[in-house]
Design an enzyme around this catalytic site. Sequence first.
Site, mmCIF file in Angstrom:
data_model
loop_
_atom_site.group_PDB
_atom_site.id
_atom_site.type_symbol
_atom_site.label_atom_id
_atom_site.label_comp_id
_atom_site.label_asym_id
_atom_site.label_seq_id
_atom_site.Cartn_x
_atom_site.Cartn_y
_atom_site.Cartn_z
ATOM 1 N N GLU A 72 1.023 -0.711 -5.132
ATOM 2 C CA GLU A 72 0.136 0.500 -5.675
ATOM 3 C C GLU A 72 0.847 1.819 -5.582
ATOM 4 O OE1 GLU A 72 -3.295 3.112 -3.456
ATOM 5 O OE2 GLU A 72 -1.941 2.274 -2.194
ATOM 6 N N ASP A 103 0.751 -1.292 -0.023
ATOM 7 C CA ASP A 103 -0.097 -0.021 -0.043
ATOM 8 C C ASP A 103 0.861 1.209 -0.017
ATOM 9 O OD1 ASP A 103 -2.563 1.377 0.386
ATOM 10 O OD2 ASP A 103 -1.638 1.916 2.272
#
EC number: 2.4.1.18
Length: 635
Positions: free
Chosen positions: A368, A315
């Site tokens: 990401e 993330d």
Amino acid sequence: MNKVFSHTLFTDFDIDLFKAGKHYRLYEKLGAHLIELNGVKGVYFAVWAPTAQSVSVVGDFNYWTQGEHQLEVRWDSSGIWEGFIPELDKGALYKYKIQSNNGEIATEKSDPFAFYCEKPPHTASVIWDLEHKWKDHNWMENRENHNGLNRPYSVYEVHLGSWKRHISDNRFLTYLEFAEDLVDYVKKMGFTHVEFMPVMEYPYDPSWGYQLVGYFAPTSRFGKPQDFMVLVDKLHQAGIGVILDWVPSHFPDDAHGLGFFDGSNLYEHPDRKKGYHPDWKSLVFNYGRNEVRSFLISNAIFWLQHYHVDGLRVDAVASMLYLDYSRKEGEWEPNIYGGRENLDTISFLKEFNETVYANFKGVQTIAEESTSFPMVSRPTYDGGLGFGMKWMMGWMHDTLDYFQKETVYRKFHQNDLTFSMTYAFTENFMLPLSHDEVVHGKRSIVGRMPGDEWQKFANLRLLYGYMFTHPGTKLLFMGNEFGQSREWNFESSLDWHLNQYPYHEGVKDMVADLNKLYKTQPALYEKQFSPDGFEWINYSDHENAVISFIRKGNNPKEDVIVVCNFTQIVRSNYRIGMSRLGNLTEIFNSDDKKYGGSGVNNPHHLTIEPSPYDGKDYSIELILPPLGTIVLKFS
């Protein structure tokens, strides 16, 4: 109960590795471990707290009394406190009471390496083991065949707290209930993988799990650690891979967490310009500290080893890479070369990826990363960061912007669609329609589509048809697959009742068929990251808002032709160029009546003619359905 006895699980080599940032299985040493010492069963405790004056284990076994069970600090300046408490057993609650040497009042901290935590809002750690009899041997032995970059990779992103809840009282499902309901559903829908938004223990529900406290513990909201193992096990037995969201980018400053752990900036960077995240008001790891690197990489290895997960989606990588991320002038300082890149982070991410791929076959790491940082998904030996894949955020933004436009204006914005192919093969891209796109006033995916109800759902089917035939792997957030009308709400179940309505059911059935198409047509996955796997037929028919292209695999006979019509006008006698003679058969049509479409389709047999068109020697006439994607194959 007896006092603490001296004992260690650490060798000198362990300590050397820890100090060097190269101990990748720290969870075998630090934390609470059920062992037997001189014939006496109990628990060995070890915690890293180098600036502590004293460390006590407090819990329900000593009435949370400081000093009753005090650990001893090692002599080797490692900062590790350890000891053995006899007669303790699985299930006991505990924390570390840490008295810092700077005069701070003693604080109670959860164990950073705990395998299990109390159910929030309670914050104690729980003594536990990791025993489980796995039944996924066939999957694990053949994982490379399911999880390779040249294999179909269609991901269903799930937030466990809101996928489905008990209707009567809005209570969470358990891991064991997910092992039945979720597994059956994902298998029926044909997704190849599930991606779980963070399952590691987190204190605050509105964070969706992205503010972690228990990095080594699956959240107790849904059951015990072994129950989560059962869920992974069942998914594997059903032929479904498991990806976990992993958050090494930041952590909350909750009093029982990692922040200011021993009275010092132990895990977080001491410079607030590097150690505090302004967007999320959270703390940022000190990636230049060796012991912190060991902690984080050990955590990644832990989930891959003990929970058999097949991938980690990392993330907020962009926030890690740039020193000036979300910071104004004066709130950040350049690196030693005068640049904005965080050199410690780059080094850490490379080491993380190298370690993961060196230790586990058939796994993937996915970034990401929302900027144009180069070579994110290229090997470290070629100068890349070493990820297996990267989210294609540019495709997502451009495509959704295009689809929100009224069809009459789309001819002026065709470049929004075709631009992605100018950089599609610079990375191993995954196409995401994730949870971030259906919250905070953005509306649901179908809610963004223009037109009346029929047109909205036709646009949605067109979007998914385009997405599944575009190069790259795929990700859909839960609810997107049946066209959930409202934004995602983490506090309630998805609107499963919508599937009683034809348009919603039609989209769901089409997504299942798209997954089947993706898995059964090698041209859609064998070269999904290579320019050799894609060829434009025509990208410049702006006036009609139509694009056409070829997807290619290893066998030219398996090529598929894709044509997308982005207006509601039926295009009869629409001609596209072809490179060879032969017959085509329509194998997918998003306008099929069974999906809620109008049923405009092509004859079963289509013959390519020796008539030049689109700069090619041959051509064929097609009927293009309104707001439709069609896929054709040589027959």
